[in-house]
Scaffold this motif. Sequence first.
Motif, short mmCIF file in Angstrom:
data_model
loop_
_atom_site.label_atom_id
_atom_site.label_comp_id
_atom_site.label_asym_id
_atom_site.label_seq_id
_atom_site.Cartn_x
_atom_site.Cartn_y
_atom_site.Cartn_z
N ARG A 1 -35.05 52.98 30.24
CA ARG A 1 -35.94 52.05 29.54
C ARG A 1 -37.29 52.73 29.35
O ARG A 1 -37.81 53.37 30.24
N ILE B 1 -41.01 51.62 28.06
CA ILE B 1 -41.90 50.50 27.73
C ILE B 1 -43.24 51.09 27.32
O ILE B 1 -43.82 51.90 28.05
N ASP C 1 -47.35 50.70 25.73
CA ASP C 1 -48.56 49.93 26.01
C ASP C 1 -49.70 50.54 25.18
O ASP C 1 -49.55 51.60 24.58
N GLU D 1 -31.94 44.74 34.49
CA GLU D 1 -33.11 44.21 33.81
C GLU D 1 -33.98 45.31 33.21
O GLU D 1 -34.31 46.29 33.88
N TRP E 1 -36.85 44.31 30.75
CA TRP E 1 -38.22 43.79 30.59
C TRP E 1 -38.19 42.28 30.54
O TRP E 1 -37.20 41.68 30.11
N SER E 2 -39.29 41.67 30.94
CA SER E 2 -39.46 40.23 30.84
C SER E 2 -40.93 39.96 30.54
O SER E 2 -41.80 40.68 31.04
N ALA E 3 -41.18 38.94 29.72
CA ALA E 3 -42.57 38.61 29.38
C ALA E 3 -42.68 37.14 29.04
O ALA E 3 -41.77 36.56 28.47
N ASP F 1 -44.73 44.88 35.55
CA ASP F 1 -43.27 44.89 35.56
C ASP F 1 -42.84 43.85 36.58
O ASP F 1 -42.55 44.16 37.72
N LYS G 1 -36.45 37.84 27.91
CA LYS G 1 -35.88 38.76 28.88
C LYS G 1 -35.00 39.74 28.12
O LYS G 1 -34.28 39.35 27.20
#
Length: 178
Positions: free
Chosen positions: A8, A10, A12, A40, A42-44, A56, A73
């Motif tokens: 993964r 991610i 920013d 998993e 990512w979750s926001a 995270d 998710k």
Amino acid sequence: MDWKSLRRVITDNSLEGRSRVLIDGEAAKLIAVEEAGLAEIWSADLADGGLRDVSDHLAESDLKLEPEPGAVKVRWFTVAPEDPSKSLEEREAAAAFGFGAIGAAHCRVDASRHPMMHKTESMDVIILIKGEVELLLDDGEVSLKPGDVVIQRATNHAWVNHGQETALLVAVLIHDQQ
């Protein structure tokens, strides 16, 4: 399944507004039994700065099937080939255990068609990456191959693998604010 091979990335923005990599690595959290599992990504919380939140949260939280209301998710999941030597009772017990382990026993609203049938209160975008699966619904089924995308809209369903290879899928689960 070699879960460590799944990566993964991610991104920013820095304080100066420049794009950068925030996370580059393996899944935040994993639950797997043999070839079946969830990892998993990512979750926001979409309602409260989901694009700006750089934490995270997944590593510290319990693994749950559904996102919280107002959240998204993203995960990988696998569907192992069904084992024809297992009885219906054994498959039912395994399904009950699996859904219980991810806080989703309440999602098994009608498993009369298949022990893995469940319904979440989310809209899910599911992409089949590897293998083949069938999407079972209360009325009908659809055979899927790599590259197929399913928009699953809070319906009772199950993912069933009648093949020989473990299927790998990516899921984006979106739970609106109710």
